[in-house]
Design an enzyme around this catalytic site. Structure first.
Site, PDB file in Angstrom:
ATOM      1  N   LYS A 195       1.065  -1.099   0.026  1.00 33.06           N
ATOM      2  CA  LYS A 195      -0.112   0.030  -0.094  1.00 33.06           C
ATOM      3  C   LYS A 195       0.966   1.131  -0.038  1.00 33.06           C
ATOM      4  O   LYS A 195       1.411   1.526   0.960  1.00 33.06           O
ATOM      5  CB  LYS A 195      -1.119   0.078   1.238  1.00 33.06           C
ATOM      6  CG  LYS A 195      -2.055   1.073   1.233  1.00 33.06           C
ATOM      7  CD  LYS A 195      -1.439   2.196   2.039  1.00 33.06           C
ATOM      8  CE  LYS A 195      -2.164   3.356   2.241  1.00 33.06           C
ATOM      9  NZ  LYS A 195      -2.149   4.475   1.439  1.00 33.06           N
ATOM     10  N   GLU A 270       9.971   1.467  10.198  1.00 36.60           N
ATOM     11  CA  GLU A 270      11.049   2.621  10.005  1.00 36.60           C
ATOM     12  C   GLU A 270      10.284   3.947  10.206  1.00 36.60           C
ATOM     13  O   GLU A 270       9.551   3.936   9.482  1.00 36.60           O
ATOM     14  CB  GLU A 270      11.616   2.516   8.496  1.00 36.60           C
ATOM     15  CG  GLU A 270      12.309   1.023   8.306  1.00 36.60           C
ATOM     16  CD  GLU A 270      13.469   0.856   9.188  1.00 36.60           C
ATOM     17  OE1 GLU A 270      13.981   1.729  10.075  1.00 36.60           O
ATOM     18  OE2 GLU A 270      13.914  -0.276   9.475  1.00 36.60           O
ATOM     19  N   CYS A 304      13.524  10.880   6.737  1.00 33.99           N
ATOM     20  CA  CYS A 304      13.756  10.231   8.042  1.00 33.99           C
ATOM     21  C   CYS A 304      15.208  10.625   8.686  1.00 33.99           C
ATOM     22  O   CYS A 304      15.321  10.640   9.833  1.00 33.99           O
ATOM     23  CB  CYS A 304      12.996   9.026   8.113  1.00 33.99           C
ATOM     24  SG  CYS A 304      14.002   7.771   7.056  1.00 33.99           S
ATOM     25  N   GLU A 401       9.658  16.302  14.605  1.00 31.21           N
ATOM     26  CA  GLU A 401      10.195  15.895  13.402  1.00 31.21           C
ATOM     27  C   GLU A 401       9.523  16.891  12.451  1.00 31.21           C
ATOM     28  O   GLU A 401       8.278  16.711  12.167  1.00 31.21           O
ATOM     29  CB  GLU A 401       9.904  14.471  12.945  1.00 31.21           C
ATOM     30  CG  GLU A 401      10.547  14.107  11.756  1.00 31.21           C
ATOM     31  CD  GLU A 401      10.172  12.553  11.272  1.00 31.21           C
ATOM     32  OE1 GLU A 401       9.080  12.113  11.445  1.00 31.21           O
ATOM     33  OE2 GLU A 401      11.041  12.085  10.692  1.00 31.21           O
TER      34      GLU A 401
HETATM   35  P1  NDP Z   1       1.946   8.530   7.717  1.00 29.41           P
HETATM   36  O1  NDP Z   1       2.669   7.751   8.460  1.00 29.41           O
HETATM   37  O2  NDP Z   1       0.518   9.086   7.908  1.00 29.41           O
HETATM   38  O3  NDP Z   1       2.023   7.522   6.167  1.00 29.41           O
HETATM   39  C1  NDP Z   1       2.736   6.497   5.842  1.00 29.41           C
HETATM   40  C2  NDP Z   1       1.835   5.430   5.231  1.00 29.41           C
HETATM   41  O4  NDP Z   1       0.805   4.981   6.157  1.00 29.41           O
HETATM   42  C3  NDP Z   1       1.022   5.853   4.143  1.00 29.41           C
HETATM   43  O5  NDP Z   1       0.949   5.021   2.984  1.00 29.41           O
HETATM   44  C4  NDP Z   1      -0.372   6.189   4.907  1.00 29.41           C
HETATM   45  O6  NDP Z   1      -1.542   6.091   3.809  1.00 29.41           O
HETATM   46  C5  NDP Z   1      -0.454   4.888   5.762  1.00 29.41           C
HETATM   47  N1  NDP Z   1      -1.443   4.934   6.792  1.00 29.41           N
HETATM   48  C6  NDP Z   1      -1.831   6.077   7.279  1.00 29.41           C
HETATM   49  N2  NDP Z   1      -2.863   5.627   7.962  1.00 29.41           N
HETATM   50  C7  NDP Z   1      -2.673   4.484   8.343  1.00 29.41           C
HETATM   51  C8  NDP Z   1      -3.470   3.524   9.256  1.00 29.41           C
HETATM   52  N3  NDP Z   1      -4.159   3.765  10.054  1.00 29.41           N
HETATM   53  N4  NDP Z   1      -3.199   2.337   8.930  1.00 29.41           N
HETATM   54  C9  NDP Z   1      -2.128   1.678   8.288  1.00 29.41           C
HETATM   55  N5  NDP Z   1      -1.531   2.553   7.292  1.00 29.41           N
HETATM   56  C10 NDP Z   1      -1.804   4.048   7.254  1.00 29.41           C
HETATM   57  O7  NDP Z   1       2.842   9.597   7.118  1.00 29.41           O
HETATM   58  P2  NDP Z   1       2.294  11.066   6.500  1.00 29.41           P
HETATM   59  O8  NDP Z   1       2.527  10.713   5.142  1.00 29.41           O
HETATM   60  O9  NDP Z   1       1.011  11.487   6.944  1.00 29.41           O
HETATM   61  O10 NDP Z   1       3.410  11.798   7.010  1.00 29.41           O
HETATM   62  C11 NDP Z   1       3.040  12.467   8.132  1.00 29.41           C
HETATM   63  C12 NDP Z   1       4.329  12.738   8.853  1.00 29.41           C
HETATM   64  O11 NDP Z   1       4.900  11.289   9.026  1.00 29.41           O
HETATM   65  C13 NDP Z   1       5.577  13.442   8.325  1.00 29.41           C
HETATM   66  O12 NDP Z   1       5.493  14.990   8.463  1.00 29.41           O
HETATM   67  C14 NDP Z   1       6.549  12.945   8.763  1.00 29.41           C
HETATM   68  O13 NDP Z   1       7.103  13.641  10.083  1.00 29.41           O
HETATM   69  C15 NDP Z   1       6.466  11.717   8.989  1.00 29.41           C
HETATM   70  N6  NDP Z   1       6.869  10.646   7.932  1.00 29.41           N
HETATM   71  C16 NDP Z   1       8.059   9.625   8.343  1.00 29.41           C
HETATM   72  C17 NDP Z   1       8.484   9.134   7.276  1.00 29.41           C
HETATM   73  C18 NDP Z   1       9.759   8.210   7.173  1.00 29.41           C
HETATM   74  O14 NDP Z   1      10.365   8.019   6.366  1.00 29.41           O
HETATM   75  N7  NDP Z   1      10.071   7.862   8.512  1.00 29.41           N
HETATM   76  C19 NDP Z   1       7.878   9.236   5.716  1.00 29.41           C
HETATM   77  C20 NDP Z   1       6.875   9.675   5.879  1.00 29.41           C
HETATM   78  C21 NDP Z   1       6.379  10.604   6.817  1.00 29.41           C
HETATM   79  P3  NDP Z   1      -1.883   7.511   3.340  1.00 29.41           P
HETATM   80  O15 NDP Z   1      -0.753   8.261   2.662  1.00 29.41           O
HETATM   81  O16 NDP Z   1      -2.896   7.468   2.683  1.00 29.41           O
HETATM   82  O17 NDP Z   1      -2.335   8.283   4.412  1.00 29.41           O
END
Ligand code: NDP
Length: 509
Positions: A195, A270, A304, A401
């Site tokens: 996903k 991660e 990250c 972050e």
């Molecule tokens: P999220 O953690 O919300 O998204 C990561 C993935 O999880 C996406 O595919 C998202 O789908 C999915 N997801 C969201 N809700 C659920 C759920 N309840 N169950 C399972 N999967 C879910 O990150 P965001 O994109 O919202 O980013 C928000 C913050 O997260 C950023 O500002 C940053 O601080 C951090 N981040 C960290 C990352 C890293 O590499 N460690 C990468 C990205 C973000 P969908 O996109 O449809 O919500």
């Protein structure tokens, strides 16, 4: 050179890029292109403000269908029973196809995420290398044997694929992150449901075409697209899923672990980071300045691993911040399709607003903006490379972050203070130490609680080295020599040969 007053984009380059692929995409379930219930999610390029792709808004029933396909392919299909050499061959073929389509995949990631195209090309090249590394590990995977348990006993430990894996990926490195998970799961013999973020699904959907072209059997890898709560959540809770491999925010990672706990799924997480770069007075200052700039602004800080906390020895702090500010003002922010752009667009308008809010709140707390500070005028979403100085460990911006092109600076006087400051967050993903003194570099590196320590460099990576976080930065490691093992279960065979001593008859009876 200061950042331009207005970021201009090149319409011809954009139209050339858009001409290379169809706008509409389908999900991939059991080897079939699936459109869901017909509702589509449109993605606009955050740099150009035009719709670049449309994907189906999948629902929980699509997630369930994908899990069922993966379950069937695992329980009855050929993939988990395939020889390691054939699995490796498929992964190598996929790597060649990624190389063949590198430009297209890079364009998809650039248009959906806003990252510079030149950088995206490097990521796709790195991803192909990871697929090749996974192929090499596929053939190395083995268990253990014990011939030292006595003449009538033999112990054999098998490594078997864990089963159905849910792979959930974010938007910041769409193709690279799925490539840190999927080839290792496939190498182990697992079947998967992926996903991607609904904002950046196109390159993952293209990868499904490449896997089909390489000959992956139907149902082994499935992709559902849509929103996290609708299709991500079922992938973390369904009893037919054996493992969750997730990259994203600590908040959603925590929810995924909780959802998987009901059926005790294995998890690999991660998550976020607030990574310190510690600069000591004996460091090579030019190299440290260059790396600090790169660490803060690479991928617009949406990373990250971003080096978002600069910890400076007080004797060099002022000079270092001046040097960094000069570099922050001259980094090329602009159209991601321009060859010399280093900082592209921010993922969404909302996210840009949140980054600005972090900076404004820090100023309210007494911090001082030394470069950038806010958005740049544009039809897209661009933020000026920003430095926030006079930050203390107690301020929110020193701990949260921000996930944008914002670096905060703090200072220290002793090694002990430096280590304490470095460890003063809930995260522990990575850190760098800059010093020519081996005692300082190694001693401080050992004191910092983080999964990766760079010494006199920043954000170098290679598939051979494990990657992951301490504390709330994650659970488990990706990459490295155990990357395929992570997707396996151990099965113990305890073999007895010759007559067995009876349990209920007295000895000698
Ligand atoms: P999220 O953690 O919300 O998204 C990561 C993935 O999880 C996406 O595919 C998202 O789908 C999915 N997801 C969201 N809700 C659920 C759920 N309840 N169950 C399972 N999967 C879910 O990150 P965001 O994109 O919202 O980013 C928000 C913050 O997260 C950023 O500002 C940053 O601080 C951090 N981040 C960290 C990352 C890293 O590499 N460690 C990468 C990205 C973000 P969908 O996109 O449809 O919500």
């Amino acid at each position: 050179m200061n950042a331009p007053a207005r970021i201009a984009v090149d319409t011809k380059k954009l139209n050339d890029a858009l001409a290379r692929f169809p706008r509409d995409r389908a999900m991939s379930i059991a080897g079939r292109a699936v459109g869901g219930d017909g509702e589509m999610i449109e993605r606009s390029s955050p740099a150009h403000g035009v719709v670049v792709t449309r994907i189906p808004r999948g629902r929980a029933e699509d997630a369930r269908a994908a899990i069922a396909a993966a379950r069937l392919a695992f329980d009855n299909g050929p993939w988990p029973r395939e020889t390691a050499s054939n699995r490796a061959r498929l992964l190598l073929k996929t790597a060649d196809l990624i190389d063949r389509d590198r430009e297209l995949i890079a364009i998809l990631d650039t248009l959906e995420s806003g990252k510079p195209l030149a950088q995206a090309r490097g990521e796709i090249e790195g991803a192909a290398d990871i697929w090749r590394y996974a192929a090499s590990l596929a053939r190395e995977l083995s268990g253990e044997s014990y011939a030292n348990l006595g003449a009538d006993r033999l112990g054999v430990v098998l490594r078997e694929p864990i089963g159905v894996v849910s792979i959930i990926t974010p938007w910041n490195f769409p193709f690279l992150i799925v490539s840190q998970k999927l080839p290792f799961a496939l190498a182990a013999g697992c079947t998967c449901v992926v996903k991607p973020s609904e904002m950046t699904s196109a390159s993952t959907l293209h990868l499904m075409n490449l896997l089909a072209e390489a000959g992956l059997p139907e149902g082994v890898c499935n992709v559902v697209t849509g929103y996290g709560p609708e299709v991500g959540a079922p992938l973390t809770a369904d009893p037919e899923v054996d493992m969750i491999s997730f990259t994203g925010s600590t908040r959603v990672g925590r929810a995924a672990v909780a959802a998987g706990a009901a059926t005790l799924k294995k998890v690999s997480m991660e998550l976020g980071g607030k990574n310190p770069q510690l600069i000591f007075p004996d460091a090579d200052m030019d190299a440290a300045l260059d790396a600090a700039t790169f660490g803060a602004y690479f991928n617009a800080g949406e990373c990250c691993n971003a080096g978002s906390r600069l910890l400076l020895h007080s004797s060099i702090a002022d000079e270092f911040i001046e040097g960094l500010a000069a570099r922050a003002r001259s980094v090329k922010v602009g159209d991601p399709l321009d060859a010399d752009t280093r900082v592209g667009a921010i993922i969404t308008s909302d996210h840009l607003g949140k980054i600005e809010d972090h900076v404004t709140a820090a100023e309210r707390d007494g911090a001082q903006v030394r470069a950038g500070g806010g958005r740049l005028e544009s039809s897209g979403f661009f933020m000026a490379p920003t430095i926030v100085d006079k930050v203390t460990a107690a301020m929110a911006i020193a701990r949260a972050e921000v996930f944008g092109p914002v670096v905060v600076t703090l200072s220290f006087d002793t090694r002990e203070e430096a280590i304490a400051l470095a460890n003063a967050t809930d995260y522990g993903l990575s850190a760098s130490v800059w010093s020519r003194d081996v005692d300082t570099a190694i001693g401080v590196g050992r004191g910092v609680r983080a999964g990766t320590i760079w010494v006199n460099t920043f954000m170098d990576g290679t598939p051979e080295l494990p990657f992951g976080g301490y504390r709330q930065s994650g659970v488990g490691r990706e990459l490295g020599r155990n990357a395929v093992k992570d997707y396996t279960e151990e099965k113990t065979f305890h073999v007895h040969t010759g007559p067995r001593t009876s349990w209920w008859l007295p000895r000698g009876a």
